[in-house]
Design a protein around this motif. Sequence first.
Motif, mmCIF file in Angstrom:
data_model
loop_
_atom_site.group_PDB
_atom_site.id
_atom_site.type_symbol
_atom_site.label_atom_id
_atom_site.label_comp_id
_atom_site.label_asym_id
_atom_site.label_seq_id
_atom_site.Cartn_x
_atom_site.Cartn_y
_atom_site.Cartn_z
ATOM 1 N N PRO A 64 0.791 -1.228 0.000
ATOM 2 C CA PRO A 64 0.000 0.000 0.000
ATOM 3 C C PRO A 64 0.825 1.281 0.000
ATOM 4 C CG PRO A 64 -0.954 -1.575 1.509
ATOM 5 C CD PRO A 64 0.359 -2.143 1.056
ATOM 6 N N SER A 65 1.967 1.282 0.668
ATOM 7 C CA SER A 65 2.772 2.509 0.688
ATOM 8 C C SER A 65 3.303 2.852 -0.704
ATOM 9 C CB SER A 65 3.924 2.395 1.689
ATOM 10 O OG SER A 65 4.802 1.358 1.308
ATOM 11 N N LEU A 66 3.590 1.827 -1.501
ATOM 12 C CA LEU A 66 4.010 2.047 -2.884
ATOM 13 C C LEU A 66 2.877 2.689 -3.693
ATOM 14 C CD1 LEU A 66 6.124 1.490 -5.187
ATOM 15 C CD2 LEU A 66 4.882 -0.652 -5.548
ATOM 16 N N ALA A 68 0.351 4.506 -2.479
ATOM 17 C CA ALA A 68 0.123 5.878 -2.003
ATOM 18 C C ALA A 68 1.183 6.828 -2.563
ATOM 19 C CB ALA A 68 0.124 5.912 -0.475
ATOM 20 N N GLU A 69 2.431 6.382 -2.591
ATOM 21 C CA GLU A 69 3.503 7.232 -3.116
ATOM 22 C C GLU A 69 3.341 7.465 -4.617
ATOM 23 O OE1 GLU A 69 6.216 9.901 -3.216
ATOM 24 O OE2 GLU A 69 5.510 9.014 -1.344
ATOM 25 N N ARG A 70 2.947 6.433 -5.336
ATOM 26 C CA ARG A 70 2.710 6.588 -6.773
ATOM 27 C C ARG A 70 1.570 7.582 -7.027
ATOM 28 N NH1 ARG A 70 4.331 6.423 -11.927
ATOM 29 N NH2 ARG A 70 2.752 5.610 -13.325
ATOM 30 N N THR A 71 0.528 7.501 -6.227
ATOM 31 C CA THR A 71 -0.600 8.429 -6.352
ATOM 32 C C THR A 71 -0.152 9.859 -6.084
ATOM 33 O OG1 THR A 71 -2.145 6.694 -5.685
ATOM 34 C CG2 THR A 71 -2.919 8.967 -5.504
ATOM 35 N N ARG A 72 0.607 10.063 -5.009
ATOM 36 C CA ARG A 72 1.106 11.413 -4.692
ATOM 37 C C ARG A 72 1.953 11.973 -5.832
ATOM 38 N NH1 ARG A 72 2.472 8.915 0.033
ATOM 39 N NH2 ARG A 72 0.933 9.213 1.661
ATOM 40 N N MET A 73 2.832 11.142 -6.360
ATOM 41 C CA MET A 73 3.706 11.591 -7.439
ATOM 42 C C MET A 73 2.900 11.997 -8.676
ATOM 43 S SD MET A 73 5.496 10.630 -10.491
ATOM 44 C CE MET A 73 5.117 8.917 -10.580
ATOM 45 N N GLN A 86 -3.407 14.439 1.407
ATOM 46 C CA GLN A 86 -4.168 13.432 2.153
ATOM 47 C C GLN A 86 -4.418 12.196 1.280
ATOM 48 O OE1 GLN A 86 -7.680 15.390 3.569
ATOM 49 N NE2 GLN A 86 -6.562 16.666 4.996
ATOM 50 N N VAL A 87 -3.380 11.382 1.157
ATOM 51 C CA VAL A 87 -3.465 10.143 0.383
ATOM 52 C C VAL A 87 -3.212 8.989 1.335
ATOM 53 C CG1 VAL A 87 -2.469 8.791 -1.507
ATOM 54 C CG2 VAL A 87 -2.628 11.282 -1.709
ATOM 55 N N SER A 88 -4.096 7.993 1.300
ATOM 56 C CA SER A 88 -3.896 6.802 2.124
ATOM 57 C C SER A 88 -4.183 5.570 1.278
ATOM 58 C CB SER A 88 -4.817 6.831 3.345
ATOM 59 O OG SER A 88 -6.168 6.820 2.939
ATOM 60 N N ALA A 89 -3.581 4.464 1.670
ATOM 61 C CA ALA A 89 -3.760 3.220 0.917
ATOM 62 C C ALA A 89 -3.781 2.056 1.886
ATOM 63 C CB ALA A 89 -2.629 3.048 -0.098
ATOM 64 N N GLY A 90 -4.436 1.007 1.471
ATOM 65 C CA GLY A 90 -4.503 -0.180 2.303
ATOM 66 C C GLY A 90 -5.070 -1.349 1.521
ATOM 67 N N VAL A 102 -6.860 2.828 -2.668
ATOM 68 C CA VAL A 102 -6.150 4.089 -2.442
ATOM 69 C C VAL A 102 -7.203 5.180 -2.323
ATOM 70 C CG1 VAL A 102 -4.532 5.772 -3.380
ATOM 71 C CG2 VAL A 102 -4.096 3.338 -3.686
ATOM 72 N N ARG A 103 -7.144 5.948 -1.226
ATOM 73 C CA ARG A 103 -8.096 7.027 -0.981
ATOM 74 C C ARG A 103 -7.378 8.373 -1.037
ATOM 75 N NH1 ARG A 103 -9.068 2.956 2.388
ATOM 76 N NH2 ARG A 103 -11.112 1.977 2.306
ATOM 77 N N VAL A 104 -8.026 9.329 -1.683
ATOM 78 C CA VAL A 104 -7.484 10.688 -1.769
ATOM 79 C C VAL A 104 -8.584 11.646 -1.322
ATOM 80 C CG1 VAL A 104 -6.455 12.455 -3.230
ATOM 81 C CG2 VAL A 104 -6.022 10.044 -3.713
ATOM 82 N N HIS A 105 -8.266 12.509 -0.393
ATOM 83 C CA HIS A 105 -9.181 13.562 0.040
ATOM 84 C C HIS A 105 -8.478 14.894 -0.173
ATOM 85 C CE1 HIS A 105 -12.399 15.541 2.171
ATOM 86 N NE2 HIS A 105 -11.468 16.223 2.808
#
Length: 132
Positions: A64-66, A68-73, A86-90, A102-105
């Motif tokens: 999940p951290s991969l 979330a980081e890909r989403t942020r990038m 505010q990006v989280s993944a699980g 992956v959730r983005v708020h």
Amino acid sequence: MKTGATRPQIERGAAVVDFVLIMVLLIPIVLGVMQVALVMHVRNTISAAASEGARAAAVVDGNPSLGAERTRMLIRTAIADRYANQVSAGFGQVGGAPGTVVRVHTEVPALGLFGPGVSLSVEGHAVREDPP
């Protein structure tokens, strides 16, 4: 009085008044359309980034951290850093199968500048790959 030479005295300045009355109605409509376009652009961009991040985390060696980081990038590259805070993944269930979410708020300010804005929350889902 000559025809077509000058306007009668009573009509002088009427064009200015007409212009102001039309602009009072037209400017808010144009600004509203621009705000909707901005919100839709940001929503579609973060939705695509969340889906791509979920797919990145769903591979065999992914986590999940991969994702979330890909989403942020992707969000930082496409629009701006402030939308990627505010990006989280699980792990979760996607249609009854194990998957990643992956959730983005984020908040989109009025016309992209300042002031009260529109709150957006999106999720990206992907089914996890099975190890060979």
